[in-house]
Structure formats: C-alpha cells, structure tokens
Design an enzyme around this catalytic site. Structure first.
Site, PDB file in Angstrom:
ATOM      1  N   LYS A  61       0.724  -1.261   0.090  1.00 31.18           N
ATOM      2  CA  LYS A  61       0.062  -0.109  -0.030  1.00 31.18           C
ATOM      3  C   LYS A  61       0.821   1.229  -0.073  1.00 31.18           C
ATOM      4  CE  LYS A  61       0.778   1.861   3.242  1.00 31.18           C
ATOM      5  NZ  LYS A  61       1.871   2.526   4.070  1.00 31.18           N
ATOM      6  N   TYR A 107      -4.744   4.034   5.624  1.00 29.02           N
ATOM      7  CA  TYR A 107      -5.283   3.093   6.602  1.00 29.02           C
ATOM      8  C   TYR A 107      -6.463   3.724   7.423  1.00 29.02           C
ATOM      9  CZ  TYR A 107      -0.980   0.382   6.956  1.00 29.02           C
ATOM     10  OH  TYR A 107       0.157  -0.423   6.575  1.00 29.02           O
TER      11      TYR A 107
HETATM   12  P1  NDP Z   1      12.258   1.294   2.735  1.00 32.61           P
HETATM   13  O1  NDP Z   1      12.782   2.625   2.265  1.00 32.61           O
HETATM   14  O2  NDP Z   1      12.720   0.614   3.920  1.00 32.61           O
HETATM   15  O3  NDP Z   1      12.618   0.144   1.614  1.00 32.61           O
HETATM   16  C1  NDP Z   1      12.414   0.462   0.203  1.00 32.61           C
HETATM   17  C2  NDP Z   1      13.495  -0.392  -0.466  1.00 32.61           C
HETATM   18  O4  NDP Z   1      12.861  -0.184  -1.807  1.00 32.61           O
HETATM   19  C3  NDP Z   1      14.983  -0.104  -0.439  1.00 32.61           C
HETATM   20  O5  NDP Z   1      15.383  -0.658   0.765  1.00 32.61           O
HETATM   21  C4  NDP Z   1      15.490  -0.359  -1.717  1.00 32.61           C
HETATM   22  O6  NDP Z   1      15.575  -1.646  -1.520  1.00 32.61           O
HETATM   23  C5  NDP Z   1      14.227  -0.404  -2.767  1.00 32.61           C
HETATM   24  N1  NDP Z   1      14.270   0.712  -3.620  1.00 32.61           N
HETATM   25  C6  NDP Z   1      14.544   0.765  -4.931  1.00 32.61           C
HETATM   26  N2  NDP Z   1      14.475   2.022  -5.401  1.00 32.61           N
HETATM   27  C7  NDP Z   1      14.548   2.943  -4.299  1.00 32.61           C
HETATM   28  C8  NDP Z   1      14.749   4.229  -4.203  1.00 32.61           C
HETATM   29  N3  NDP Z   1      14.844   5.091  -5.315  1.00 32.61           N
HETATM   30  N4  NDP Z   1      14.736   4.645  -3.196  1.00 32.61           N
HETATM   31  C9  NDP Z   1      14.628   4.229  -1.852  1.00 32.61           C
HETATM   32  N5  NDP Z   1      14.391   2.837  -1.998  1.00 32.61           N
HETATM   33  C10 NDP Z   1      14.313   2.130  -3.165  1.00 32.61           C
HETATM   34  O7  NDP Z   1      10.779   1.463   2.700  1.00 32.61           O
HETATM   35  P2  NDP Z   1       9.517   0.436   3.272  1.00 32.61           P
HETATM   36  O8  NDP Z   1       9.940  -0.778   3.354  1.00 32.61           O
HETATM   37  O9  NDP Z   1       9.588   1.044   4.554  1.00 32.61           O
HETATM   38  O10 NDP Z   1       8.363   0.504   2.475  1.00 32.61           O
HETATM   39  C11 NDP Z   1       8.195   0.023   1.063  1.00 32.61           C
HETATM   40  C12 NDP Z   1       6.751  -0.133   0.681  1.00 32.61           C
HETATM   41  O11 NDP Z   1       6.123  -0.824   1.737  1.00 32.61           O
HETATM   42  C13 NDP Z   1       5.906   1.254   0.744  1.00 32.61           C
HETATM   43  O12 NDP Z   1       4.976   1.106  -0.254  1.00 32.61           O
HETATM   44  C14 NDP Z   1       5.134   1.279   2.132  1.00 32.61           C
HETATM   45  O13 NDP Z   1       4.058   2.190   1.895  1.00 32.61           O
HETATM   46  C15 NDP Z   1       4.953   0.037   2.329  1.00 32.61           C
HETATM   47  N6  NDP Z   1       4.765  -0.436   3.542  1.00 32.61           N
HETATM   48  C16 NDP Z   1       3.717  -0.994   4.075  1.00 32.61           C
HETATM   49  C17 NDP Z   1       3.804  -1.523   5.452  1.00 32.61           C
HETATM   50  C18 NDP Z   1       2.202  -2.072   5.690  1.00 32.61           C
HETATM   51  O14 NDP Z   1       2.216  -2.495   7.025  1.00 32.61           O
HETATM   52  N7  NDP Z   1       1.630  -2.680   4.772  1.00 32.61           N
HETATM   53  C19 NDP Z   1       4.727  -0.910   6.559  1.00 32.61           C
HETATM   54  C20 NDP Z   1       5.610  -0.495   5.846  1.00 32.61           C
HETATM   55  C21 NDP Z   1       6.036  -0.028   4.840  1.00 32.61           C
HETATM   56  P3  NDP Z   1      17.041  -2.851  -2.315  1.00 32.61           P
HETATM   57  O15 NDP Z   1      18.198  -1.991  -1.653  1.00 32.61           O
HETATM   58  O16 NDP Z   1      16.969  -4.047  -2.068  1.00 32.61           O
HETATM   59  O17 NDP Z   1      16.842  -2.181  -3.779  1.00 32.61           O
END
Ligand code: NDP
Length: 369
Positions: free
Chosen positions: A140, A225
């Site tokens: 989401k 949410y």
């Molecule tokens: P993070 O920033 O922690 O992780 C995102 C990951 O995406 C990065 O670690 C990286 O992984 C990859 N990535 C690729 N391109 C980019 C970029 N340009 N900038 C940043 N990251 C990039 O985010 P979250 O894990 O917190 O959130 C990810 C998604 O999950 C969002 O859409 C958020 O809304 C959703 N979410 C949902 C939750 C829920 O409860 N359902 C809770 C938290 C988040 P890599 O290094 O492996 O390429």
C-alpha cells in the site's frame, strides 16, 4: 463496497486465512488450479525491494507461512544479495536486480512477486511481474494515481494473474470484528467513524518525503489506513469528501503533505472524520453506531492491536497479519479464488485520495468521489 461484500469477505477470511493451517494440511498435490501456474503445495514468493518492511516483517513472516515461502529476492543493493541468500537459504539462481528482473519469467521457483518498493515504483513492477506471468502482491498505497491502479489491474487481467494489495488488517481479528459488525447491523446503523493515524517522521532525506517517489505525504503512507477503516466500519463507499491541510514545517514537508484532516460522507448518512500526519502520533478508530460505540486502539499496528465494544475489551488473540495475508493469497492462487483484498479495493482508496487532494487544492470544498 457494499456491506454484503465486507461480510462475505469476513467469512472468506475466516475460512481461508484464520483457518489456513487446516486448509494447508489438507492440501495434497493440487491439480492445475492456479490459473495454470503450478501443482505445488507451497508457492514461491520473491520480495522486490529489501527495505524495512520486507526485511523486518515480510521475510520473518515467510518463515511462518504454510502455503508459501521465501523463494527469491529482487534488490538493487549488491551487499543485500549475499546477506539474504545466507540468512534465508536462497539459491543464487533466484536472486535478481532491477535490470534483469524480467528474466524472472523463466524461473519456475517463483510463483508470486511481492512488490515492496517506494510507492511510485509499484505500478511499473506490478506490470512487469504480470507480464512475466507471475501473480502479484503490491504494498500500500497500491500506486500513486487511479490511472496507474487501473493499468495494474488491466495488466494482471490480461495475463490472468491474481493481484492483491498489502492491506494486512483485513487479516487481523479486531479489524475483522468491525467489518462483521458493519455487516450484521448488531449495533444498528453506523452514524460516525473517527479514524486517525499519524507518526513523527525522522530522516528528512528519506523517499517518503519526496513526492516523485512517495506520490504524497502522510495521506499516501498512513492516511490510506484511515480511509480503509472508515470504508470497513461503515460498509459503504463514500460519495463526497472535504479535506484540509496543515503545515508547520514547510521546509521538511516542502514536497509532501504533513498533516491532513478530512470528512467523508456516506450514502446512508454516516460521516467519517479523519486525521493523518507525519508530525503527530495517533493510531486509533472509533465507531459510533445507533446502539453503541466500539473501536480499536492501537488500531493499525503490526502487533498489540486492542479493541473494545461498549467499553468491554474485544480480547482477540494476536496473529501474524503478514503471514496470514500471504498464506491466504497463496491459497487464492492454488484454489483459483478471489483475493480478500483485490486491486479494485486498492483503486477505490486512490480515488478517495485524488478527491482529497482536489478538495485541499480548492480550499476544502466538497468534492464528489
Ligand atoms: P524502505 O525505504 O525501508 O525500503 C524500500 C526499498 O526499496 C529499499 O530498501 C530499496 O531496496 C528499494 N528501492 C529501490 N529504489 C529505491 C529508491 N529510489 N529509493 C528508496 N528505496 C528504493 O521502505 P519500506 O520498506 O518502509 O516501504 C516500502 C513499501 O512498503 C512502501 O510502499 C510502504 O508504503 C509499504 N509499507 C507497508 C507497510 C504495511 O504495514 N503494509 C509497512 C511499511 C511499509 P533494495 O536496496 O533491495 O533495492
């Protein structure tokens, strides 16, 4: 979404998610039910984007799932490859990056791709995953516009692949109870919902504060949410919205919304009043129905959700929402059934978000959804 849909969803969740262990144990080698995908017992999931949510919640949950397992990863960070391969016993042939991602279509170990990237990247990777012939879950918000959501739905339909959005609370018993009460009418008609979700965001350089990656601020991140809570609690789709934005730090929140409040009007006369923020802490919702009040606090967390009905605790046991969600989706694939959380459900949220931003741009004027 009509009340009946929520009710059937609720009983479906009960059957396929809370009772998922029994269902899983009852599985023998499945005939070719998964839209022609597989005859496996356990489906392979590849996580795309190994950030906080993938690493902190989804990968650990995939150690508890019964219908699916962590089979592969897609990452743009070289150092994460070896780390994850070792930690989760992932073979090198199931490791991809964003450039060679499309080759995943030839990998029979991967049945489901779970997109956990920044919001504005969801649409591209869902569409690429569908084109690779994989079933898809996206986090989401589903995407950052209604148009993108529609393209994602169309891409999955074109390839006869299933699509879901990571609204894990549909698998959480307190939240499910609220859905059930909307359907049963036990407390009469819902008149009012107060829903709030906000937190104080840290690092000012993170992608969540960049419109190009996040699509918006608190609304896109945690405001969705509150929208979900209101829709679930009333059991109807809102018809109009008025929204107001408040900004106390125009530098940090130069690109995205900081705090937004809004009111939704439902066709049966119910009103929802919500607040979302990147600059204050709140996490609850309250439902006022003709014959009583009930609600959740905290309402949206991974763990520790608590609920009350007429001031008495609901008292449900804690579950692993992420594990139940992924197991239920895997079962949908295996049994060729409709996911509890569909792409259409995610698209409707985005319709409300677009109307919300339109209202803010028009000084809080009511906008028809
Ligand atoms: P993070 O920033 O922690 O992780 C995102 C990951 O995406 C990065 O670690 C990286 O992984 C990859 N990535 C690729 N391109 C980019 C970029 N340009 N900038 C940043 N990251 C990039 O985010 P979250 O894990 O917190 O959130 C990810 C998604 O999950 C969002 O859409 C958020 O809304 C959703 N979410 C949902 C939750 C829920 O409860 N359902 C809770 C938290 C988040 P890599 O290094 O492996 O390429």
């Amino acid at each position: 979404m009509k009340t009946e849909n929520f009710v059937s969803r609720r009983s479906f969740v009960k059957k396929t998610s809370l009772g998922v262990g029994a269902t899983a144990l009852g599985l023998s080698l499945m005939p070719d039910l998964a839209c022609g995908t597989t005859n496996k017992k356990k489906l392979g999931i590849a996580l795309v984007g190994l950030g906080n949510y993938a690493g902190g919640q989804l990968a650990p949950a995939l150690q508890e799932t019964q219908n699916c397992y962590l089979a592969g990863i897609v990452t743009g960070t070289k150092s994460k490859e070896a780390e994850w391969m070792k930690k989760y016993n992932i073979p090198a042939k199931n490791v991809y990056n964003y450039d060679n991602f499309d080759e995943i279509k030839n990998n029979k170990d991967i049945d489901i791709i779970y997109v956990v990237l920044p919001n504005s990247m969801h649409a591209e990777y869902v569409i690429r995953a569908a084109k690779a012939g994989k079933h898809v879950i996206t986090e989401k918000p589903m995407a950052i516009s209604v148009a993108e959501c529609q393209q994602m739905i169309d891409a999955c339909k074109a390839k006869k692949r299933k699509l879901s959005v990571g609204y894990r609370l549909h698998f959480e018993p307190h939240n499910q109870k609220v859905i059930e009460l909307a359907g049963s009418g036990e407390f009469g008609k819902v008149r009012y919902v107060q829903s709030e979700f906000g937190f104080t965001i840290g690092d000012p350089t993170q992608w969540r504060l960049k419109k190009a990656l996040a699509g918006g601020g608190a609304v896109m991140d945690v405001g969705v949410y509150c929208i979900q809570a209101s829709r679930m609690a009333v059991g109807e789709e809102p018809v109009a919205i008025s929204a107001q934005e408040f900004k106390t730090d125009p530098v940090k929140f130069g690109d995205v919304d900081e705090t937004v409040t809004w009111q939704l009007e439902f066709p049966g006369g119910a009103i929802a009043n919500s607040t979302t923020s990147y600059n204050l802490r709140t996490n609850e919702y309250m439902v006022s129905a003709e014959k009583g009040r009930y609600g959740l606090r905290p309402a949206y967390s991974y763990r520790g959700i608590a609920g009350y009905i007429k001031e008495q605790p609901m008292g449900y046991t804690e579950v692993n929402q992420q594990a139940l969600f992924m197991d239920a989706f895997a079962m949908n694939v295996l049994e060729d059934t409709e996911p509890v959380v569909t792409g259409e459900l995610g698209l409707k949220d985005m319709k409300i978000v677009e109307a919300m931003y339109k209202s803010i741009a028009n000084g809080g004027k009511w906008v028809v959804i």
